[in-house]
Design a protein around this motif. Structure first.
Motif, PDB file in Angstrom:
ATOM      1  N   PHE A  19       0.829  -1.215   0.000  1.00  0.00           N
ATOM      2  CA  PHE A  19       0.000   0.000   0.000  1.00  0.00           C
ATOM      3  C   PHE A  19       0.860   1.261   0.000  1.00  0.00           C
ATOM      4  CE2 PHE A  19      -3.578  -2.607   0.593  1.00  0.00           C
ATOM      5  CZ  PHE A  19      -3.387  -3.463   1.678  1.00  0.00           C
ATOM      6  N   ASN A  20       2.002   1.218  -0.710  1.00  0.00           N
ATOM      7  CA  ASN A  20       2.876   2.412  -0.809  1.00  0.00           C
ATOM      8  C   ASN A  20       3.333   2.900   0.562  1.00  0.00           C
ATOM      9  OD1 ASN A  20       2.690   2.480  -3.610  1.00  0.00           O
ATOM     10  ND2 ASN A  20       0.735   3.587  -3.513  1.00  0.00           N
ATOM     11  N   GLY A  21       3.451   1.956   1.494  1.00  0.00           N
ATOM     12  CA  GLY A  21       3.831   2.333   2.866  1.00  0.00           C
ATOM     13  C   GLY A  21       5.149   3.079   2.906  1.00  0.00           C
ATOM     14  N   ASN A  22       6.136   2.607   2.147  1.00  0.00           N
ATOM     15  CA  ASN A  22       7.446   3.269   2.198  1.00  0.00           C
ATOM     16  C   ASN A  22       7.364   4.704   1.675  1.00  0.00           C
ATOM     17  OD1 ASN A  22       9.029   1.225   3.357  1.00  0.00           O
ATOM     18  ND2 ASN A  22       9.062   0.124   1.411  1.00  0.00           N
ATOM     19  N   GLU A  23       6.541   4.890   0.638  1.00  0.00           N
ATOM     20  CA  GLU A  23       6.426   6.248   0.073  1.00  0.00           C
ATOM     21  C   GLU A  23       5.811   7.203   1.095  1.00  0.00           C
ATOM     22  OE1 GLU A  23       7.144   3.484  -3.014  1.00  0.00           O
ATOM     23  OE2 GLU A  23       5.684   3.491  -1.370  1.00  0.00           O
ATOM     24  N   VAL A  24       4.797   6.719   1.819  1.00  0.00           N
ATOM     25  CA  VAL A  24       4.167   7.582   2.828  1.00  0.00           C
ATOM     26  C   VAL A  24       5.168   7.897   3.920  1.00  0.00           C
ATOM     27  CG1 VAL A  24       2.327   7.733   4.555  1.00  0.00           C
ATOM     28  CG2 VAL A  24       1.867   6.661   2.337  1.00  0.00           C
ATOM     29  N   ILE A  25       5.890   6.872   4.381  1.00  0.00           N
ATOM     30  CA  ILE A  25       6.895   7.106   5.436  1.00  0.00           C
ATOM     31  C   ILE A  25       7.899   8.151   4.970  1.00  0.00           C
ATOM     32  CG2 ILE A  25       8.803   6.066   6.712  1.00  0.00           C
ATOM     33  CD1 ILE A  25       7.240   3.394   6.615  1.00  0.00           C
ATOM     34  N   SER A  26       8.402   7.990   3.743  1.00  0.00           N
ATOM     35  CA  SER A  26       9.420   8.920   3.237  1.00  0.00           C
ATOM     36  C   SER A  26       8.887  10.328   3.129  1.00  0.00           C
ATOM     37  CB  SER A  26       9.905   8.468   1.854  1.00  0.00           C
ATOM     38  OG  SER A  26      10.569   7.248   1.963  1.00  0.00           O
ATOM     39  N   SER A  27       7.721  10.465   2.512  1.00  0.00           N
ATOM     40  CA  SER A  27       7.195  11.829   2.259  1.00  0.00           C
ATOM     41  C   SER A  27       6.909  12.550   3.570  1.00  0.00           C
ATOM     42  CB  SER A  27       5.928  11.740   1.405  1.00  0.00           C
ATOM     43  OG  SER A  27       4.912  11.040   2.110  1.00  0.00           O
ATOM     44  N   VAL A  28       6.429  11.816   4.570  1.00  0.00           N
ATOM     45  CA  VAL A  28       6.091  12.480   5.843  1.00  0.00           C
ATOM     46  C   VAL A  28       7.354  12.767   6.647  1.00  0.00           C
ATOM     47  CG1 VAL A  28       4.899  12.202   8.045  1.00  0.00           C
ATOM     48  CG2 VAL A  28       3.783  11.460   5.921  1.00  0.00           C
ATOM     49  N   SER A  29       8.249  11.753   6.714  1.00  0.00           N
ATOM     50  CA  SER A  29       9.419  11.923   7.591  1.00  0.00           C
ATOM     51  C   SER A  29      10.400  12.955   7.050  1.00  0.00           C
ATOM     52  CB  SER A  29      10.132  10.578   7.773  1.00  0.00           C
ATOM     53  OG  SER A  29      10.526  10.066   6.519  1.00  0.00           O
ATOM     54  N   GLU A  30      10.306  13.260   5.756  1.00  0.00           N
ATOM     55  CA  GLU A  30      11.161  14.331   5.208  1.00  0.00           C
ATOM     56  C   GLU A  30      10.715  15.704   5.695  1.00  0.00           C
ATOM     57  OE1 GLU A  30      12.277  11.855   1.213  1.00  0.00           O
ATOM     58  OE2 GLU A  30      10.855  13.540   1.062  1.00  0.00           O
ATOM     59  N   LYS A  31       9.461  15.780   6.143  1.00  0.00           N
ATOM     60  CA  LYS A  31       8.891  17.090   6.490  1.00  0.00           C
ATOM     61  C   LYS A  31       8.771  17.306   7.993  1.00  0.00           C
ATOM     62  CE  LYS A  31       7.878  18.596   2.302  1.00  0.00           C
ATOM     63  NZ  LYS A  31       8.428  19.859   1.770  1.00  0.00           N
ATOM     64  N   MET A  32       8.694  16.194   8.761  1.00  0.00           N
ATOM     65  CA  MET A  32       8.450  16.389  10.200  1.00  0.00           C
ATOM     66  C   MET A  32       8.880  15.143  10.973  1.00  0.00           C
ATOM     67  SD  MET A  32       4.317  16.048   9.946  1.00  0.00           S
ATOM     68  CE  MET A  32       4.258  16.762   8.303  1.00  0.00           C
ATOM     69  N   SER A  33       9.028  15.294  12.290  1.00  0.00           N
ATOM     70  CA  SER A  33       9.366  14.138  13.130  1.00  0.00           C
ATOM     71  C   SER A  33       8.258  13.103  13.017  1.00  0.00           C
ATOM     72  CB  SER A  33       9.497  14.582  14.587  1.00  0.00           C
ATOM     73  OG  SER A  33      10.478  15.568  14.678  1.00  0.00           O
TER      74      SER A  33
END
Ligand code: GLC
Length: 602
Positions: A501-515
């Motif tokens: 479910f594109n889990g890695n993409e969500v993790i990457s996009s969010v963690s690049e912007k905030m804790s």
């Protein structure tokens, strides 16, 4: 009281002997026959003297049926059984493997792999006792649980049904049998089946033997091992199941060194029954006899002969009961199956029925209905969720710990495929066989729990897949929940084990912007790429927690500390598999037993 077998004061063995002496061959074969509810008419139950009926995963009176509707259905089947010539009650069986998971509104506990992470045998015994109440409330006296597989390869689709890769952890968790069945009195012979009373159920240790050790984790595959290793690694938990008075054992679809378990006289009879002294009954798996031939179901009479002679006592047919009955009658007439073998099987089945009190109390006890999904049970489940969580990372290299989170933060982003999906949280064997997405029963998602836990002035923004506009917003931190979708059995066999479910993409996009805290909802370890692990501020393995998502926020916001420990090795990449703590080149991402606490690594 005209017959001895109907006298509850008479010794069980005398009741068995008396009843057996009154039974025709067809009635004996009927007791060995388990059919699915969809073919269970009153005529069939009565005329074939059917011994047992089951629900396939999710097969109930209707979709989302509640316990009282199940009780109405099963009491109906029982009435038909009691109208048979000898009035032998049926045993109704169901896969209540993490709570009474087919019944709408029942408490759903973490799947076994999460319970293995708790290492808490006393808790698991309480879960067994609570589950027994909710199962009995539905008029069901028999659950096909626990699975005591020792998981040797997470590519196996049933990984989440195992408590651990380590035999000793699985052995500890057999405490669930004592919860389900009750504690046997001292002096009961080892191996004798035991059920304490109407608030307890008949358990089923499965799948005998070596189901978790197949090559490449292929479900229903082949476990290649010496007898010593088979005994030491995979058979040892059955010693505990037997000593706890376990009533039934289910044969495995899998093979040992190419020998199909359903046809193995040495393991089913010489070892399990003779050497280990098991005196309950051995049940086949679903169409387990059909799988002995190729194409499946061909040469059925031969399959019956091999399986019954190997030591299978009750056959989960589950539909073609006419052919089963006719073939077994013919096999006894021809002498290919001895009457002594039939009598042994029926004695074992009757022993369990008498010990379970089914002759005295064949019908539902509606006074138990209030236990289904009750607050007390949900509190037990919430405790289990807390204790199952394993903290794998807390704080980026050198920085201070990220957890516990501030519940009074100004603005929190909640994201990911698993943040607000009760079905995903519960996994397979929930409501239906394979499980499904969405609000499938009564429970608390991770998002529900976060909204309940945070302060009144805290804003919670939820987006499964946050947009760039959202990500450019100002947030105190993010909680991202990702993981596997629900599945059961072979559908879960997987040789990639990446986060879907594109889990890695969500993790990457969010963690690049905030804790970011990542919560992984999966029934086994999944590949965590180094660059992903590096980006996140904290990472929790939450397994398949079930309905009580607030067990997660209890820990994440600091009301409780972590205590979970990995029940399985967390591999770095698929090429390492199979890899267990005793492997020669043991180089895991996180080792068996790993788990951080707020005070740092334990
Ligand atoms: C399934 C499973 C077994 C289950 C049985 C009845 O195929 O292998 O674990 O108890 O059928 O649902």
């Amino acid at each position: 009281m005209d017959c001895l077998y109907r006298d509850p004061a008479a010794p069980v063995e005398a009741r068995i002997k008396d009843l057996l002496s009154r039974m025709s061959l067809k009635e004996k074969i009927g007791q060995m026959t388990q059919i699915e509810r969809r073919v269970s008419t009153a005529e069939v139950i009565r005329d074939y003297s059917i011994g047992s009926i089951l629900s396939a995963g999710g097969s109930g009176p209707r979709d989302n049926a509640v316990a009282s509707e199940w009780a109405d259905m099963i009491d109906g089947f029982q009435r038909a059984a009691l109208e048979s010539r000898l009035g032998i009650p049926i045993i109704y069986g169901i896969d209540a493997v993490h709570g009474n998971n087919s019944i709408y509104g029942a408490t759903i506990y973490p799947h076994n792999i999460g319970l293995g992470a708790t290492r808490d045998a006393e808790l698991v015994e309480r879960i067994g006792a609570a589950t027994a109440l909710e199962v009995r409330a539905s008029a069901i006296p028999y659950t096909f649980a626990p699975c005591v597989a020792v998981l040797k390869d997470p590519r196996w689709g049933r990984s989440y049904e195992s408590y651990s890769e380590h035999t000793d952890i699985v052995r500890k968790m057999t405490s669930i049998i004592t919860g389900l069945q009750g504690k046997p009195p001292t002096g009961l012979p080892n191996g004798y089946p035991f059920v304490a009373g109407r608030n307890n159920v008949i358990a089923c240790a499965k799948h005998f033997v070596g189901d978790g050790g197949t090559e490449k984790g292929i479900n229903e595959g082949d476990t290649v091992a010496s007898y010593e290793d088979l005994e030491k690694i995979h058979m040892a938990p059955y010693l505990d199941c037997i000593s706890r008075g376990g009533c039934t054992v289910m044969a495995s679809y899998s093979s040992w060194n190419g020998r199909r378990m359903h046809a193995d006289h040495f393991l089913l009879t010489e070892v399990l029954k003779n050497k280990l002294g098991f005196k309950g009954f051995v049940i086949s798996d679903w169409e387990g006899l059909d799988r002995l031939s190729n194409p499946r179901g061909s040469n059925y009479r031969y399959c019956i002969s091999v399986a019954v002679n190997a030591g299978i006592d009750m056959i989960m047919v589950p539909f073609n009961y006419e052919k089963f009955t006719d073939d077994l009658l013919a096999l006894v007439d021809s002498g290919e199956v001895s009457l002594a073998r039939i009598d042994d099987a029926v004695e074992r089945i009757l022993r369990v029925k008498f010990m379970a009190g089914l002759f005295e109390h064949p019908f539902s006890d509606r006074s138990l209905l209030h236990f289904v999904g009750c607050k007390l049970h949900r509190e037990i489940a919430r405790e289990a969720v807390r204790k199952s969580l394993v903290l794998l990372k807390n704080g980026k290299n050198g920085t201070k710990a990220f957890l516990p989170l501030d519940r009074n933060a100004k603005k929190i982003l909640v994201a990911g495929s698993h943040a607000d999906d009760l079905g995903y949280q519960c996994g397979g064997w929930t409501s239906t066989w394979h499980g499904s997405s969405g609000r499938i029963t009564i429970g608390t998602t991770i998002l529900d729990a976060i909204k309940e836990a945070v302060g009144a002035d805290t804003e919670v923004v939820y987006e499964q897949y946050p947009t760039p506009e959202t990500l450019n917003g100002k947030f105190s931190y993010a909680i991202v929940a990702v993981g596997e979708g629900p599945f059961a059995e072979s559908l879960g066999d997987n040789s990639e084990l990446t986060i879907p479910f594109n889990g890695n993409e969500v993790i990457s996009s969010v963690s690049e912007k905030m804790s970011t805290l990542v919560i992984l909802i999966a029934g086994r370890p999944l590949v965590i790429e180094p660059k992903i692990l590096e980006k996140v501020d904290a990472l929790i393995a939450a397994w398949l927690p079930g309905t009580e998502g607030n067990g997660i926020t209890d820990i994440v916001f600091g009301d409780h500390d972590f205590s979970g420990r990995l029940p399985v090795s967390w591999f770095k990449n698929i090429d390492q598999l199979p890899m267990n703590a005793e492997s020669n080149s043991y180089d895991p991402l996180f080792p068996l037993g790993f788990g951080l606490t707020y005070g740092g690594e334990e």
